[in-house]
Motif scaffolding. Structure first.
Motif, PDB file in Angstrom:
ATOM      1  N   LYS A  26      85.815  81.976  21.074  1.00  0.00           N
ATOM      2  CA  LYS A  26      85.794  81.884  22.532  1.00  0.00           C
ATOM      3  C   LYS A  26      85.615  83.241  23.209  1.00  0.00           C
ATOM      4  CE  LYS A  26      89.075  78.029  22.244  1.00  0.00           C
ATOM      5  NZ  LYS A  26      90.459  77.591  22.554  1.00  0.00           N
ATOM      6  N   THR A  27      86.191  84.288  22.617  1.00  0.00           N
ATOM      7  CA  THR A  27      86.251  85.575  23.287  1.00  0.00           C
ATOM      8  C   THR A  27      86.359  86.689  22.258  1.00  0.00           C
ATOM      9  OG1 THR A  27      87.561  86.927  24.834  1.00  0.00           O
ATOM     10  CG2 THR A  27      88.761  85.334  23.490  1.00  0.00           C
ATOM     11  N   ASP A  28      86.131  87.927  22.688  1.00  0.00           N
ATOM     12  CA  ASP A  28      86.273  89.067  21.791  1.00  0.00           C
ATOM     13  C   ASP A  28      87.710  89.560  21.698  1.00  0.00           C
ATOM     14  OD1 ASP A  28      83.560  88.890  21.476  1.00  0.00           O
ATOM     15  OD2 ASP A  28      83.087  90.575  22.797  1.00  0.00           O
ATOM     16  N   GLU A  29      88.602  88.977  22.478  1.00  0.00           N
ATOM     17  CA  GLU A  29      90.007  89.377  22.494  1.00  0.00           C
ATOM     18  C   GLU A  29      90.847  88.388  21.690  1.00  0.00           C
ATOM     19  OE1 GLU A  29      90.941  92.188  23.922  1.00  0.00           O
ATOM     20  OE2 GLU A  29      88.926  92.588  24.678  1.00  0.00           O
ATOM     21  N   SER A  30      91.803  88.935  20.933  1.00  0.00           N
ATOM     22  CA  SER A  30      92.654  88.049  20.141  1.00  0.00           C
ATOM     23  C   SER A  30      93.973  88.738  19.825  1.00  0.00           C
ATOM     24  CB  SER A  30      91.965  87.658  18.831  1.00  0.00           C
ATOM     25  OG  SER A  30      92.863  86.998  17.958  1.00  0.00           O
ATOM     26  N   ASP A  31      95.051  88.201  20.349  1.00  0.00           N
ATOM     27  CA  ASP A  31      96.376  88.722  20.001  1.00  0.00           C
ATOM     28  C   ASP A  31      96.651  88.548  18.508  1.00  0.00           C
ATOM     29  OD1 ASP A  31      96.839  89.445  22.626  1.00  0.00           O
ATOM     30  OD2 ASP A  31      97.971  87.630  23.110  1.00  0.00           O
ATOM     31  N   HIS A  32      96.144  87.452  17.944  1.00  0.00           N
ATOM     32  CA  HIS A  32      96.353  87.213  16.512  1.00  0.00           C
ATOM     33  C   HIS A  32      95.614  88.257  15.677  1.00  0.00           C
ATOM     34  CE1 HIS A  32      97.045  83.153  18.326  1.00  0.00           C
ATOM     35  NE2 HIS A  32      98.123  83.268  17.586  1.00  0.00           N
ATOM     36  N   LEU A  33      94.440  88.681  16.137  1.00  0.00           N
ATOM     37  CA  LEU A  33      93.721  89.748  15.445  1.00  0.00           C
ATOM     38  C   LEU A  33      94.527  91.050  15.503  1.00  0.00           C
ATOM     39  CD1 LEU A  33      91.319  90.943  13.973  1.00  0.00           C
ATOM     40  CD2 LEU A  33      90.153  91.189  16.183  1.00  0.00           C
ATOM     41  N   GLN A  34      95.143  91.320  16.634  1.00  0.00           N
ATOM     42  CA  GLN A  34      95.974  92.517  16.750  1.00  0.00           C
ATOM     43  C   GLN A  34      97.148  92.464  15.786  1.00  0.00           C
ATOM     44  OE1 GLN A  34      95.188  95.276  18.465  1.00  0.00           O
ATOM     45  NE2 GLN A  34      93.281  94.170  18.883  1.00  0.00           N
ATOM     46  N   GLN A  35      97.705  91.292  15.587  1.00  0.00           N
ATOM     47  CA  GLN A  35      98.800  91.140  14.622  1.00  0.00           C
ATOM     48  C   GLN A  35      98.305  91.426  13.205  1.00  0.00           C
ATOM     49  OE1 GLN A  35     100.236  87.156  15.343  1.00  0.00           O
ATOM     50  NE2 GLN A  35     100.731  87.610  17.478  1.00  0.00           N
ATOM     51  N   LEU A  36      97.085  90.985  12.912  1.00  0.00           N
ATOM     52  CA  LEU A  36      96.499  91.283  11.605  1.00  0.00           C
ATOM     53  C   LEU A  36      96.342  92.798  11.430  1.00  0.00           C
ATOM     54  CD1 LEU A  36      95.021  90.634   8.949  1.00  0.00           C
ATOM     55  CD2 LEU A  36      92.917  90.384  10.305  1.00  0.00           C
ATOM     56  N   LEU A  37      95.842  93.471  12.452  1.00  0.00           N
ATOM     57  CA  LEU A  37      95.652  94.925  12.365  1.00  0.00           C
ATOM     58  C   LEU A  37      96.977  95.636  12.146  1.00  0.00           C
ATOM     59  CD1 LEU A  37      92.980  95.479  15.173  1.00  0.00           C
ATOM     60  CD2 LEU A  37      92.657  94.932  12.745  1.00  0.00           C
ATOM     61  N   ASP A  38      98.025  95.156  12.798  1.00  0.00           N
ATOM     62  CA  ASP A  38      99.355  95.747  12.597  1.00  0.00           C
ATOM     63  C   ASP A  38      99.783  95.626  11.137  1.00  0.00           C
ATOM     64  OD1 ASP A  38      99.491  96.375  15.291  1.00  0.00           O
ATOM     65  OD2 ASP A  38     100.721  94.637  15.820  1.00  0.00           O
ATOM     66  N   GLU A  39      99.523  94.463  10.535  1.00  0.00           N
ATOM     67  CA  GLU A  39      99.885  94.273   9.129  1.00  0.00           C
ATOM     68  C   GLU A  39      99.064  95.175   8.217  1.00  0.00           C
ATOM     69  OE1 GLU A  39     100.944  90.289   7.554  1.00  0.00           O
ATOM     70  OE2 GLU A  39     100.171  89.537   9.474  1.00  0.00           O
ATOM     71  N   LEU A  40      97.780  95.319   8.516  1.00  0.00           N
ATOM     72  CA  LEU A  40      96.917  96.154   7.687  1.00  0.00           C
ATOM     73  C   LEU A  40      97.318  97.626   7.789  1.00  0.00           C
ATOM     74  CD1 LEU A  40      93.407  94.533   8.358  1.00  0.00           C
ATOM     75  CD2 LEU A  40      94.853  94.274   6.338  1.00  0.00           C
ATOM     76  N   ARG A  41      97.666  98.055   8.984  1.00  0.00           N
ATOM     77  CA  ARG A  41      98.055  99.458   9.164  1.00  0.00           C
ATOM     78  C   ARG A  41      99.400  99.755   8.482  1.00  0.00           C
ATOM     79  NH1 ARG A  41      96.091  98.537  14.770  1.00  0.00           N
ATOM     80  NH2 ARG A  41      94.027  99.515  14.902  1.00  0.00           N
ATOM     81  N   ALA A  42     100.242  98.766   8.392  1.00  0.00           N
ATOM     82  CA  ALA A  42     101.588  98.984   7.865  1.00  0.00           C
ATOM     83  C   ALA A  42     101.653  98.911   6.339  1.00  0.00           C
ATOM     84  CB  ALA A  42     102.558  97.961   8.459  1.00  0.00           C
ATOM     85  N   THR A  43     100.627  98.393   5.706  1.00  0.00           N
ATOM     86  CA  THR A  43     100.692  98.165   4.266  1.00  0.00           C
ATOM     87  C   THR A  43     100.114  99.327   3.473  1.00  0.00           C
ATOM     88  OG1 THR A  43     100.132  96.602   2.495  1.00  0.00           O
ATOM     89  CG2 THR A  43      98.427  97.016   4.135  1.00  0.00           C
ATOM     90  N   THR A  44     100.577  99.471   2.258  1.00  0.00           N
ATOM     91  CA  THR A  44     100.000 100.428   1.314  1.00  0.00           C
ATOM     92  C   THR A  44      99.119  99.713   0.285  1.00  0.00           C
ATOM     93  OG1 THR A  44     101.944 100.255  -0.135  1.00  0.00           O
ATOM     94  CG2 THR A  44     101.955 101.988   1.555  1.00  0.00           C
ATOM     95  N   ALA A  45      98.868  98.441   0.500  1.00  0.00           N
ATOM     96  CA  ALA A  45      98.101  97.637  -0.450  1.00  0.00           C
ATOM     97  C   ALA A  45      96.676  98.174  -0.621  1.00  0.00           C
ATOM     98  CB  ALA A  45      98.045  96.188   0.021  1.00  0.00           C
ATOM     99  N   HIS A  46      96.153  97.983  -1.820  1.00  0.00           N
ATOM    100  CA  HIS A  46      94.766  98.371  -2.077  1.00  0.00           C
ATOM    101  C   HIS A  46      93.781  97.280  -1.686  1.00  0.00           C
ATOM    102  CE1 HIS A  46      94.990  95.750  -5.606  1.00  0.00           C
ATOM    103  NE2 HIS A  46      96.067  96.426  -6.024  1.00  0.00           N
ATOM    104  N   THR A  47      94.284  96.026  -1.604  1.00  0.00           N
ATOM    105  CA  THR A  47      93.434  94.880  -1.272  1.00  0.00           C
ATOM    106  C   THR A  47      94.157  93.986  -0.283  1.00  0.00           C
ATOM    107  OG1 THR A  47      92.487  94.909  -3.510  1.00  0.00           O
ATOM    108  CG2 THR A  47      92.144  92.912  -2.207  1.00  0.00           C
ATOM    109  N   ALA A  48      93.424  93.500   0.697  1.00  0.00           N
ATOM    110  CA  ALA A  48      93.947  92.486   1.620  1.00  0.00           C
ATOM    111  C   ALA A  48      92.996  91.296   1.578  1.00  0.00           C
ATOM    112  CB  ALA A  48      94.054  93.037   3.036  1.00  0.00           C
TER     113      ALA A  48
END
Length: 340
Positions: A59-81
């Motif tokens: 529907k749009t280029d904005e997504s609070d859920h996408l921001q939540q995903l980015l928060d998880e990616l930034r917080a992890t030390t994982a090599h793969t998501a």
């Protein structure tokens, strides 16, 4: 430092995606212990996967859920998501949204790479038709097929949702956005072996993430199959209930007597079969060359390129279709008329 990879598993629909998502959810802790993140962002009502991200971006280029995903990616030390939702494939109608997703993931230090599964078009069309019935989009089979044959796609009624059957056209959009080298295509084939789709899925991830491929795992299959195929009787009952809000099929024998008289229990209780042999040949005529191009460009052999890939004319499935299709079409036409 090794490249950190975010695998974006986009489906397509009806390629075991729900089972794979529950498999990742059931093994979320074990994966995390060995350096693989299966994010929580975008889950819907307990259904694991980035579904709400896909719906937002449709529907749009904005997504609070996408921001939540980015928060998880930034917080992890994982090599793969691993980000997965079959509805992400629907973003082919909005390349700008795919660019937003690509750039957002890249901003976290992960390289976004796309995993796509494709299946033979008549199998895909038949299974997808039933899923749309379950979702309340009831229409006769013939009009559904006519649309696919005319446009090589299916546009869900009253929505912008477009299911693409010309796979080169679909893949070109993802390749343009993510880069050809970041797209990995694999054929989907059903198997009676419970673990097949999970080992196949893990192999797909290994291809995109070398570190993942070198990591030992101790994963379990708790739910062998989610969203399995339904019987012809279940299909009839579902179509009835979707066209008669509030009604339920409680007296099964009375329902059969009214809408499928004389049909054997073997037919009613067996897996539905709605397409004719001639219609499968029509699919082959329209899509076999495109499937060959997919194999040449992406290395994925979709087992639907020659007449030998179709069951012979004397296969029992075509006899079932000659019984089921008229019964189904007659009833659906009647129920849609009653619901107007």
């Amino acid at each position: 430092m090794s490249e950190r990879v975010c695998v974006i598993h986009v489906g397509t629909h009806k390629t075991g995606t729900t089972s794979q998502q529950y498999f990742l959810s059931d093994n979320q802790a074990s994966l995390a212990q060995t350096g693989t993140l299966f994010p929580n962002a975008g889950w819907y009502n307990g259904l694991p996967g980035a579904h709400q991200i896909a719906w937002d971006l449709l529907k749009t280029d904005e997504s609070d859920h996408l921001q939540q995903l980015l928060d998880e990616l930034r917080a992890t030390t994982a090599h793969t998501a691993i980000v997965t939702s079959e509805d992400l494939v629907l973003l082919h109608i909005r390349p700008r949204a795919l660019q937003v997703l690509r750039d957002a993931i890249a901003s976290t230090g992960f390289t976004p790479k796309v995993l796509v599964y494709l299946r033979a078009q008549p199998e895909y069309a038949e299974s997808l038709y039933v899923e749309r019935i379950k979702a309340g989009y009831v229409r006769p089979v013939q009009s559904y097929l006519d649309e696919i044959f005319a446009t090589h796609a299916y546009l869900s009624e009253g929505t912008q949702i477009r299911f693409e059957f010309l796979y080169t056209r679909l893949l070109a959009i993802f390749s343009d956005v993510f880069g050809r080298g970041n797209i990995h295509v694999r054929p989907y084939t059903s198997s009676k072996t419970a673990g097949h789709i999970f080992s196949e899925f893990l192999n797909g991830i290994c291809t995109l993430s070398p570190v993942f491929a070198e990591t030992p795992f101790n994963l379990t299959v708790k739910r062998p199959r989610e969203n399995p195929s339904i019987s012809f009787l279940q299909l009839l009952g579902t179509a009835f209930e979707k066209t008669h809000p509030g009604a339920t099929v409680t007296d099964v024998q009375a329902f059969v007597d009214a809408y499928a008289p004389g049909m054997s229990a073997a037919i009613l209780d067996g897996r539905f079969s709605l397409f004719s042999h001639a219609e499968s040949l029509r699919f082959l005529e329209l899509f076999s060359e495109d499937n060959r191009l997919v194999e040449q460009e992406y290395g994925a052999h979709i087992p639907f390129q020659a007449q030998s890939d179709i069951a012979p004319a004397d296969d029992p499935r075509w006899e079932r279709a000659t019984l089921e299709r008229p019964t189904y079409e007659r009833n659906v036409t009647r129920w849609l008329r009653e619901s107007d």
